[in-house]
Design a protein around this motif. Structure first.
Motif, PDB file in Angstrom:
ATOM      1  N   GLN A  66      41.606  58.500  60.745  1.00  0.00           N
ATOM      2  CA  GLN A  66      41.775  59.501  59.687  1.00  0.00           C
ATOM      3  C   GLN A  66      43.180  59.248  59.047  1.00  0.00           C
ATOM      4  OE1 GLN A  66      40.962  63.198  61.133  1.00  0.00           O
ATOM      5  NE2 GLN A  66      41.412  64.349  59.136  1.00  0.00           N
ATOM      6  N   GLY A  67      44.221  59.049  59.809  1.00  0.00           N
ATOM      7  CA  GLY A  67      45.630  58.904  59.126  1.00  0.00           C
ATOM      8  C   GLY A  67      45.710  57.789  58.206  1.00  0.00           C
ATOM      9  N   GLN A  68      45.282  56.551  58.650  1.00  0.00           N
ATOM     10  CA  GLN A  68      45.221  55.537  57.834  1.00  0.00           C
ATOM     11  C   GLN A  68      44.303  55.621  56.275  1.00  0.00           C
ATOM     12  OE1 GLN A  68      46.673  52.223  58.311  1.00  0.00           O
ATOM     13  NE2 GLN A  68      47.812  53.351  59.759  1.00  0.00           N
ATOM     14  N   ILE A  69      43.142  56.225  56.653  1.00  0.00           N
ATOM     15  CA  ILE A  69      42.438  56.632  55.435  1.00  0.00           C
ATOM     16  C   ILE A  69      43.071  57.615  54.424  1.00  0.00           C
ATOM     17  CG2 ILE A  69      40.370  57.466  54.664  1.00  0.00           C
ATOM     18  CD1 ILE A  69      39.008  56.336  56.962  1.00  0.00           C
ATOM     19  N   GLU A  70      43.758  58.705  54.876  1.00  0.00           N
ATOM     20  CA  GLU A  70      44.385  59.739  54.169  1.00  0.00           C
ATOM     21  C   GLU A  70      45.663  59.078  53.596  1.00  0.00           C
ATOM     22  OE1 GLU A  70      44.941  62.984  56.578  1.00  0.00           O
ATOM     23  OE2 GLU A  70      42.773  63.729  56.579  1.00  0.00           O
ATOM     24  N   GLU A  71      46.334  58.349  54.073  1.00  0.00           N
ATOM     25  CA  GLU A  71      47.449  57.429  53.533  1.00  0.00           C
ATOM     26  C   GLU A  71      47.100  56.648  52.292  1.00  0.00           C
ATOM     27  OE1 GLU A  71      50.854  54.295  55.012  1.00  0.00           O
ATOM     28  OE2 GLU A  71      49.786  55.327  56.598  1.00  0.00           O
ATOM     29  N   ILE A  72      45.833  55.935  52.425  1.00  0.00           N
ATOM     30  CA  ILE A  72      45.696  55.198  51.083  1.00  0.00           C
ATOM     31  C   ILE A  72      44.866  56.270  49.950  1.00  0.00           C
ATOM     32  CG2 ILE A  72      43.880  53.609  50.508  1.00  0.00           C
ATOM     33  CD1 ILE A  72      43.837  52.318  53.044  1.00  0.00           C
ATOM     34  N   THR A  73      44.133  57.337  50.362  1.00  0.00           N
ATOM     35  CA  THR A  73      43.399  58.025  49.558  1.00  0.00           C
ATOM     36  C   THR A  73      44.487  59.206  48.954  1.00  0.00           C
ATOM     37  OG1 THR A  73      42.441  59.433  51.138  1.00  0.00           O
ATOM     38  CG2 THR A  73      41.239  57.635  50.497  1.00  0.00           C
ATOM     39  N   GLN A  74      45.513  59.425  49.676  1.00  0.00           N
ATOM     40  CA  GLN A  74      46.515  60.430  49.481  1.00  0.00           C
ATOM     41  C   GLN A  74      45.943  61.908  49.310  1.00  0.00           C
ATOM     42  OE1 GLN A  74      50.025  59.815  49.105  1.00  0.00           O
ATOM     43  NE2 GLN A  74      49.402  57.735  49.572  1.00  0.00           N
ATOM     44  N   LYS A  75      44.796  62.099  50.121  1.00  0.00           N
ATOM     45  CA  LYS A  75      44.016  63.219  50.134  1.00  0.00           C
ATOM     46  C   LYS A  75      43.184  63.485  51.125  1.00  0.00           C
ATOM     47  CE  LYS A  75      40.241  61.936  47.045  1.00  0.00           C
ATOM     48  NZ  LYS A  75      39.767  61.883  45.788  1.00  0.00           N
ATOM     49  N   SER A  76      42.749  64.662  51.547  1.00  0.00           N
ATOM     50  CA  SER A  76      41.848  64.697  52.975  1.00  0.00           C
ATOM     51  C   SER A  76      40.542  64.160  52.126  1.00  0.00           C
ATOM     52  CB  SER A  76      41.684  66.066  53.036  1.00  0.00           C
ATOM     53  OG  SER A  76      40.784  66.404  54.207  1.00  0.00           O
ATOM     54  N   ALA A  77      40.258  63.023  53.290  1.00  0.00           N
ATOM     55  CA  ALA A  77      38.894  62.377  52.781  1.00  0.00           C
ATOM     56  C   ALA A  77      38.212  62.115  54.190  1.00  0.00           C
ATOM     57  CB  ALA A  77      39.199  60.912  52.172  1.00  0.00           C
ATOM     58  N   ARG A  78      37.517  63.151  54.740  1.00  0.00           N
ATOM     59  CA  ARG A  78      37.062  63.162  55.702  1.00  0.00           C
ATOM     60  C   ARG A  78      35.387  62.409  55.763  1.00  0.00           C
ATOM     61  NH1 ARG A  78      37.054  65.841  60.678  1.00  0.00           N
ATOM     62  NH2 ARG A  78      38.987  67.218  59.842  1.00  0.00           N
ATOM     63  N   HIS A  79      34.793  62.669  54.569  1.00  0.00           N
ATOM     64  CA  HIS A  79      33.713  61.884  54.107  1.00  0.00           C
ATOM     65  C   HIS A  79      33.828  60.490  54.228  1.00  0.00           C
ATOM     66  CE1 HIS A  79      35.827  62.722  50.592  1.00  0.00           C
ATOM     67  NE2 HIS A  79      35.077  61.860  49.819  1.00  0.00           N
ATOM     68  N   VAL A  80      35.146  60.005  53.777  1.00  0.00           N
ATOM     69  CA  VAL A  80      35.297  58.618  53.402  1.00  0.00           C
ATOM     70  C   VAL A  80      35.439  58.114  55.106  1.00  0.00           C
ATOM     71  CG1 VAL A  80      36.857  56.831  52.756  1.00  0.00           C
ATOM     72  CG2 VAL A  80      36.257  58.922  51.424  1.00  0.00           C
ATOM     73  N   MET A  81      36.179  58.796  55.958  1.00  0.00           N
ATOM     74  CA  MET A  81      36.485  58.424  57.399  1.00  0.00           C
ATOM     75  C   MET A  81      35.102  58.084  58.096  1.00  0.00           C
ATOM     76  SD  MET A  81      38.135  60.609  60.356  1.00  0.00           S
ATOM     77  CE  MET A  81      36.868  61.565  60.460  1.00  0.00           C
ATOM     78  N   TYR A  82      34.324  58.965  57.813  1.00  0.00           N
ATOM     79  CA  TYR A  82      32.830  58.647  58.630  1.00  0.00           C
ATOM     80  C   TYR A  82      32.421  57.320  58.158  1.00  0.00           C
ATOM     81  CZ  TYR A  82      32.944  63.996  59.095  1.00  0.00           C
ATOM     82  OH  TYR A  82      33.266  64.998  59.664  1.00  0.00           O
ATOM     83  N   PHE A  83      32.382  56.940  56.934  1.00  0.00           N
ATOM     84  CA  PHE A  83      31.826  55.469  56.711  1.00  0.00           C
ATOM     85  C   PHE A  83      32.838  54.751  56.936  1.00  0.00           C
ATOM     86  CE2 PHE A  83      31.645  52.173  53.344  1.00  0.00           C
ATOM     87  CZ  PHE A  83      30.432  51.798  53.630  1.00  0.00           C
ATOM     88  N   ALA A  84      34.046  54.371  56.487  1.00  0.00           N
ATOM     89  CA  ALA A  84      35.069  53.541  56.922  1.00  0.00           C
ATOM     90  C   ALA A  84      35.269  53.438  58.334  1.00  0.00           C
ATOM     91  CB  ALA A  84      36.315  53.778  56.277  1.00  0.00           C
ATOM     92  N   GLY A  85      35.420  54.449  59.151  1.00  0.00           N
ATOM     93  CA  GLY A  85      35.689  54.431  60.522  1.00  0.00           C
ATOM     94  C   GLY A  85      34.412  53.640  61.252  1.00  0.00           C
TER      95      GLY A  85
END
Length: 231
Positions: free
Chosen positions: A64-83
């Motif tokens: 989650q931290g790596q994804i939010e560092e890239i998107t610069q916002k809370s992106a829980r929905h992206v975390m489900y997919f990319a994770g």
């Protein structure tokens, strides 16, 4: 010559042949689902976390931290997919150290399927974030002349992801086979360690690239312009 998982038939049933790619994909998915169910079976606020739950929380928080560092916002929905992509590819590659196991990621059909999932997810995330009209408008910016180039660019991303993952996994297997043929008593331990490292790196790169593409599709160019004007 090293065989690919698609060429290894594990068993046949009902007139169908199940190759190593299909069977090993099921094994990886079953392990991921099974471990998750076992670790989270007592996931309640009144139950203190054990070491397995703590380890799982560390993995999820790191992703989650790596994804939010890239998107610069809370992106829980992206975390489900990319994770999910990261965990599947990482576990598949790490299981390469098991004798006789052929990781499904060493099959071109698997890497193409993973790349296609990213190709489908990018516009879905973009449409969900911007709306259909604004997302499609990005394909003709700054001019309608750019439409075919933007479409080609989208497909080239998927092709690049598939070839990148397949090429790296296959090259690792070929190098391991060469070294084992030269010095079979020394290199197995070294190649196991190298396989663990490269497997994690490839999973990380694939998931990060997928996140970058999704972030690009969901980004608001006008918001970036306004932010630059304020600065």
């Amino acid at each position: 010559m090293q065989m690919t998982p698609d060429e290894v038939i594990v068993f046949s049933a009902w007139g169908l042949k199940f190759n190593s790619t299909i069977v090993n994909t099921w094994i990886v998915m079953a392990l991921l689902v099974g471990v998750s169910m076992v670790v989270t079976r007592n996931l309640r606020a009144d139950v203190p976390p054990d070491r397995w739950r703590t380890a799982l929380e560390v993995i999820v928080k790191t992703i989650q931290g790596q994804i939010e560092e890239i998107t610069q916002k809370s992106a829980r929905h992206v975390m489900y997919f990319a994770g999910t992509l990261f965990l599947f590819i990482a576990l598949s590659n790490l299981m390469l150290v098991i004798p006789g196991f052929m990781p499904p990621t060493s099959s071109l059909s698997t890497t193409v399927a993973l790349a296609l999932s990213v190709l489908v997810a990018v516009p879905l995330f973009g449409i969900s974030s911007k709306g259909l009209g604004r997302y499609l408008k990005a394909y003709i910016e700054p001019s309608i002349v750019m439409l075919p180039f933007n479409i080609i660019g989208e497909f080239s991303r998927g092709i690049s992801l598939a070839i990148r993952l397949y090429g790296n996994v296959m090259s690792g297997g070929v190098i391991a086979a060469i070294l084992l043929g030269v010095a079979p008593f020394f290199f197995p331990v070294l190649m196991d360690m190298l396989g663990l490292l490269t497997g994690l790196i490839q999973a990380y790169i694939f998931a990060i690239l997928a996140t970058v593409y999704i972030s690009s599709a969901t980004a608001d160019p006008q918001a970036s312009v306004n932010k630059e004007d304020k600065s």
